[in-house]
Design a protein around this motif. Structure first.
Motif, PDB file in Angstrom:
ATOM      1  N   LEU A  94       0.831  -1.208   0.000  1.00 34.86           N
ATOM      2  CA  LEU A  94       0.000   0.000   0.000  1.00 34.86           C
ATOM      3  C   LEU A  94       0.866   1.258   0.000  1.00 34.86           C
ATOM      4  O   LEU A  94       0.563   2.230  -0.708  1.00 34.86           O
ATOM      5  CB  LEU A  94      -0.939  -0.013   1.208  1.00 34.86           C
ATOM      6  N   VAL A  95       1.942   1.228   0.761  1.00 37.77           N
ATOM      7  CA  VAL A  95       2.875   2.367   0.765  1.00 37.77           C
ATOM      8  C   VAL A  95       3.495   2.547  -0.615  1.00 37.77           C
ATOM      9  O   VAL A  95       3.604   3.680  -1.127  1.00 37.77           O
ATOM     10  CB  VAL A  95       3.967   2.162   1.826  1.00 37.77           C
ATOM     11  N   ALA A  96       3.896   1.452  -1.246  1.00 41.09           N
ATOM     12  CA  ALA A  96       4.518   1.519  -2.574  1.00 41.09           C
ATOM     13  C   ALA A  96       3.565   2.115  -3.603  1.00 41.09           C
ATOM     14  O   ALA A  96       3.995   2.839  -4.511  1.00 41.09           O
ATOM     15  CB  ALA A  96       4.964   0.129  -3.010  1.00 41.09           C
ATOM     16  N   ALA A  97       2.274   1.818  -3.473  1.00 39.51           N
ATOM     17  CA  ALA A  97       1.294   2.375  -4.406  1.00 39.51           C
ATOM     18  C   ALA A  97       1.189   3.890  -4.275  1.00 39.51           C
ATOM     19  O   ALA A  97       0.911   4.591  -5.254  1.00 39.51           O
ATOM     20  CB  ALA A  97      -0.072   1.732  -4.163  1.00 39.51           C
ATOM     21  N   LEU A  98       1.453   4.404  -3.082  1.00 44.35           N
ATOM     22  CA  LEU A  98       1.329   5.843  -2.836  1.00 44.35           C
ATOM     23  C   LEU A  98       2.628   6.610  -3.067  1.00 44.35           C
ATOM     24  O   LEU A  98       2.603   7.837  -3.197  1.00 44.35           O
ATOM     25  CB  LEU A  98       0.852   6.081  -1.401  1.00 44.35           C
ATOM     26  N   ASN A  99       3.766   5.927  -3.105  1.00 44.44           N
ATOM     27  CA  ASN A  99       5.061   6.615  -3.226  1.00 44.44           C
ATOM     28  C   ASN A  99       5.139   7.603  -4.396  1.00 44.44           C
ATOM     29  O   ASN A  99       5.648   8.718  -4.242  1.00 44.44           O
ATOM     30  CB  ASN A  99       6.196   5.592  -3.331  1.00 44.44           C
ATOM     31  N   PRO A 100       4.640   7.224  -5.602  1.00 44.04           N
ATOM     32  CA  PRO A 100       4.757   8.174  -6.723  1.00 44.04           C
ATOM     33  C   PRO A 100       3.978   9.466  -6.515  1.00 44.04           C
ATOM     34  O   PRO A 100       4.256  10.468  -7.178  1.00 44.04           O
ATOM     35  CB  PRO A 100       4.184   7.378  -7.906  1.00 44.04           C
ATOM     36  N   LEU A 101       3.010   9.471  -5.608  1.00 47.89           N
ATOM     37  CA  LEU A 101       2.174  10.661  -5.395  1.00 47.89           C
ATOM     38  C   LEU A 101       2.838  11.684  -4.479  1.00 47.89           C
ATOM     39  O   LEU A 101       2.386  12.827  -4.401  1.00 47.89           O
ATOM     40  CB  LEU A 101       0.815  10.253  -4.807  1.00 47.89           C
ATOM     41  N   ARG A 102       3.904  11.284  -3.753  1.00 47.31           N
ATOM     42  CA  ARG A 102       4.642  12.185  -2.860  1.00 47.31           C
ATOM     43  C   ARG A 102       3.705  12.919  -1.882  1.00 47.31           C
ATOM     44  O   ARG A 102       3.726  14.145  -1.746  1.00 47.31           O
ATOM     45  CB  ARG A 102       5.459  13.204  -3.675  1.00 47.31           C
ATOM     46  N   LEU A 103       2.896  12.153  -1.201  1.00 44.20           N
ATOM     47  CA  LEU A 103       1.939  12.714  -0.248  1.00 44.20           C
ATOM     48  C   LEU A 103       2.585  12.949   1.111  1.00 44.20           C
ATOM     49  O   LEU A 103       3.567  12.277   1.471  1.00 44.20           O
ATOM     50  CB  LEU A 103       0.757  11.754  -0.080  1.00 44.20           C
ATOM     51  N   PRO A 104       2.041  13.869   1.908  1.00 46.64           N
ATOM     52  CA  PRO A 104       2.511  14.018   3.300  1.00 46.64           C
ATOM     53  C   PRO A 104       2.293  12.711   4.062  1.00 46.64           C
ATOM     54  O   PRO A 104       1.353  11.963   3.781  1.00 46.64           O
ATOM     55  CB  PRO A 104       1.618  15.138   3.852  1.00 46.64           C
ATOM     56  N   LYS A 105       3.153  12.450   5.017  1.00 50.12           N
ATOM     57  CA  LYS A 105       3.094  11.191   5.763  1.00 50.12           C
ATOM     58  C   LYS A 105       1.733  10.985   6.412  1.00 50.12           C
ATOM     59  O   LYS A 105       1.191   9.868   6.429  1.00 50.12           O
ATOM     60  CB  LYS A 105       4.200  11.170   6.817  1.00 50.12           C
ATOM     61  N   ALA A 106       1.167  12.054   6.952  1.00 51.85           N
ATOM     62  CA  ALA A 106      -0.140  11.935   7.613  1.00 51.85           C
ATOM     63  C   ALA A 106      -1.218  11.489   6.634  1.00 51.85           C
ATOM     64  O   ALA A 106      -2.125  10.707   6.993  1.00 51.85           O
ATOM     65  CB  ALA A 106      -0.518  13.271   8.255  1.00 51.85           C
ATOM     66  N   GLU A 107      -1.157  11.953   5.393  1.00 49.70           N
ATOM     67  CA  GLU A 107      -2.142  11.565   4.388  1.00 49.70           C
ATOM     68  C   GLU A 107      -1.948  10.113   3.983  1.00 49.70           C
ATOM     69  O   GLU A 107      -2.920   9.390   3.743  1.00 49.70           O
ATOM     70  CB  GLU A 107      -2.039  12.487   3.166  1.00 49.70           C
ATOM     71  N   VAL A 108      -0.690   9.670   3.897  1.00 42.79           N
ATOM     72  CA  VAL A 108      -0.411   8.259   3.596  1.00 42.79           C
ATOM     73  C   VAL A 108      -1.021   7.372   4.672  1.00 42.79           C
ATOM     74  O   VAL A 108      -1.697   6.377   4.380  1.00 42.79           O
ATOM     75  CB  VAL A 108       1.109   8.017   3.482  1.00 42.79           C
ATOM     76  N   VAL A 109      -0.797   7.733   5.930  1.00 40.91           N
ATOM     77  CA  VAL A 109      -1.337   6.948   7.053  1.00 40.91           C
ATOM     78  C   VAL A 109      -2.861   6.933   7.002  1.00 40.91           C
ATOM     79  O   VAL A 109      -3.495   5.884   7.204  1.00 40.91           O
ATOM     80  CB  VAL A 109      -0.839   7.530   8.401  1.00 40.91           C
ATOM     81  N   ARG A 110      -3.463   8.089   6.737  1.00 43.78           N
ATOM     82  CA  ARG A 110      -4.926   8.182   6.706  1.00 43.78           C
ATOM     83  C   ARG A 110      -5.516   7.309   5.603  1.00 43.78           C
ATOM     84  O   ARG A 110      -6.473   6.557   5.821  1.00 43.78           O
ATOM     85  CB  ARG A 110      -5.364   9.638   6.489  1.00 43.78           C
ATOM     86  N   ARG A 111      -4.929   7.400   4.408  1.00 45.07           N
ATOM     87  CA  ARG A 111      -5.467   6.637   3.280  1.00 45.07           C
ATOM     88  C   ARG A 111      -5.327   5.130   3.510  1.00 45.07           C
ATOM     89  O   ARG A 111      -6.245   4.359   3.213  1.00 45.07           O
ATOM     90  CB  ARG A 111      -4.756   7.032   1.980  1.00 45.07           C
ATOM     91  N   ILE A 112      -4.182   4.709   4.017  1.00 43.43           N
ATOM     92  CA  ILE A 112      -3.970   3.281   4.236  1.00 43.43           C
ATOM     93  C   ILE A 112      -4.929   2.758   5.303  1.00 43.43           C
ATOM     94  O   ILE A 112      -5.492   1.666   5.166  1.00 43.43           O
ATOM     95  CB  ILE A 112      -2.504   3.005   4.629  1.00 43.43           C
TER      96      ILE A 112
END
Length: 344
Positions: A94-112
Motif C-alpha cells: 500500500l505504501v509503494a502504491a502511494l510513493n509516486p504521489l509524494r503525499l505528506p506522511k499523515a495523508e499516507v497513514v490516513r489513506r492506508i
C-alpha cells in the motif's frame, strides 16, 4: 468521464476490438460482459494505456489521452493475478502504491487506514502476498488500487478465481465502491451474475464488437440477439421452434402485442427462471402462456429444484420451489408473456 471513439485493434488478421464507441459516465459502474476472446481485456488495456489501438481515440474528461502514458491517466488497474509485490508486506504494498504521489506522511497513514478498514485487511498488514489466501490477495489488490484515489478503476475478472462465498463477499464490497471512494469503475467479466448484480450499465461484447449496452434490466429483458440472451442467462435459455408454440392462442397474442407476425420470427426463447408450475391462484390467464410438459429428471439444488422436461420432442428445463411436490409425469406450466423472447 471516459469516451472511446472508434477504437480498433487487430492482432495480425485477428479482430480483437472493432470500431468500439462507448461513453462511460462519472461515478458509473460499467460492466463489460462477453465470452473469452470477445475483446474485453484488450479494450480495458487500451483504456489504461497499456495497449495501443490501431485506430480511434481515448478521451478522459474531454481531453484526448490516446498517446498519454498510463502513469499520467490517473487510472488504477486490478488484474486477475493481483499484481502484488512479493517481497513487500501488505502494508508495504500500500505504501509503494502511494510513493509516486509524494503525499505528506499523515495523508499516507490516513489513506492506508481507510482502505484497510474498508477492505477488511487490517489484520493482514504484516503478511507477505505468499501468506495470503486468494480472497485476501484480491482484497489487498483492490485496496492497493483504490488507495491512490484514481478517477477510473479498471478491473479484469476480479471474482473468477474465488469460491462462491468469497465471490459474494467481494460483490458486496464492490456494490458500494464508487460511492465510498468517489471513483468510476469499469469491470470485465464473463459471469452474468456479476454483471447483473453490480452494473449500472452492461456493455455486451462479441468477437470484438460492442453489440448492446443498457441497464441490467434492459439488457436482460430485451436482449437484441439470441447470443446476448444466452450471455445474460446463468442457466441458459430454452430455445423452442416457432411451430411448436403457434398452436397456443396465447402465443399468437404475444406476436400481436409485439406488432410482429410468425413470418418475422425465427427463434423463440424462454429462460428456465421464467417458467413455473401452473397454480390455481396464478395471475390472470390473459397475462400468461400456459402449456403442458412431460417431466423427466428432477435435480435438488438445495435452494430450488431443477426440472428437466419435454415439450413435444424438445427438451427444456425450469425451476420449482424447493418444497414443491414435483414428480415425473405430465404437468401444466406457465410463462409470463413478457418473458417470452422473440428474435428475427
Amino acid at each position: 468521464m471516459l469516451e472511446l471513439k472508434g477504437v480498433t485493434k487487430h492482432f495480425r488478421k485477428q479482430i480483437a476490438v472493432e470500431d468500439v464507441r462507448l461513453s462511460i459516465l462519472e461515478h458509473e459502474f460499467l460492466v463489460i460482459l462477453g465470452k473469452s476472446g470477445a475483446g474485453k481485456t484488450t479494450l480495458l488495456r487500451i483504456m489504461a494505456g497499456l495497449q495501443a489501438a490501431d485506430s480511434g481515440s481515448v478521451w478522459m474528461n474531454a481531453c484526448d489521452v490516446t498517446r498519454q502514458p498510463p502513469a499520467e491517466r490517473k487510472i488504477a488497474y486490478v488484474t486477475q493475478e493481483y499484481a502484488l509485490y512479493p517481497q513487500l508486506t501488505v502494508h508495504g504494498n500500500l505504501v509503494a502504491a502511494l510513493n509516486p504521489l509524494r503525499l505528506p506522511k499523515a495523508e499516507v497513514v490516513r489513506r492506508i487506514a481507510e482502505v484497510s478498514a474498508w477492505f477488511q485487511i487490517e489484520s493482514l498488514a504484516a503478511r507477505l502476498p505468499s501468506q495470503l489466501s486468494g480472497g485476501q490477495a484480491q482484497r489487498v489488490a483492490f485496496a492497493k488500487a483504490v488507495v491512490r484515489q484514481p478517477s477510473l478503476l479498471l478491473v479484469d475478472e476480479p471474482l473468477s478465481q474465488l469460491d462462491c462465498e468469497l465471490r459474494g463477499e467481494l460483490r458486496r464490497l464492490l456494490q458500494t465502491l464508487n460511492q465510498r471512494f468517489s471513483t468510476t469503475t469499469v469491470m470485465v467479466t464473463h459471469d452474468p451474475v456479476d454483471a447483473l448484480s453490480l452494473a449500472d450499465r452492461i456493455a455486451v461484447m462479441e468477437e470484438g464488437h460492442l453489440v448492446q449496452i443498457g441497464t441490467p434490466d434492459d439488457v436482460y429483458r430485451s436482449p437484441e440477439s439470441p447470443s446476448v440472451a444466452g450471455l445474460l442467462s446463468p442457466w441458459g435459455v430454452n430455445w423452442l421452434p416457432l411451430e411448436l408454440l403457434m398452436v397456443f392462442p396465447a402465443f399468437e397474442q404475444i406476436l400481436s402485442s409485439r406488432k410482429t407476425g410468425p413470418q418475422g420470427i425465427t427463434t423463440v426463447g424462454i429462460r428456465p427462471e421464467a417458467i413455473q408450475c401452473a397454480q390455481s391462484q396464478a395471475a390472470p390467464i390473459m397475462n400468461l402462456l400456459e402449456f403442458a410438459v412431460e417431466i423427466g429428471e428432477i435435480r435438488n439444488l438445495g435452494f430450488s429444484q431443477l426440472v428437466h422436461a419435454q415439450l413435444g420432442t424438445h427438451r427444456l428445463q425450469f425451476f420449482a420451489d424447493r418444497n414443491a411436490s414435483v414428480r415425473p409425469g405430465r404437468v401444466s406450466v406457465q410463462v409470463a408473456k413478457a418473458d417470452v423472447l422473440l428474435f428475427p
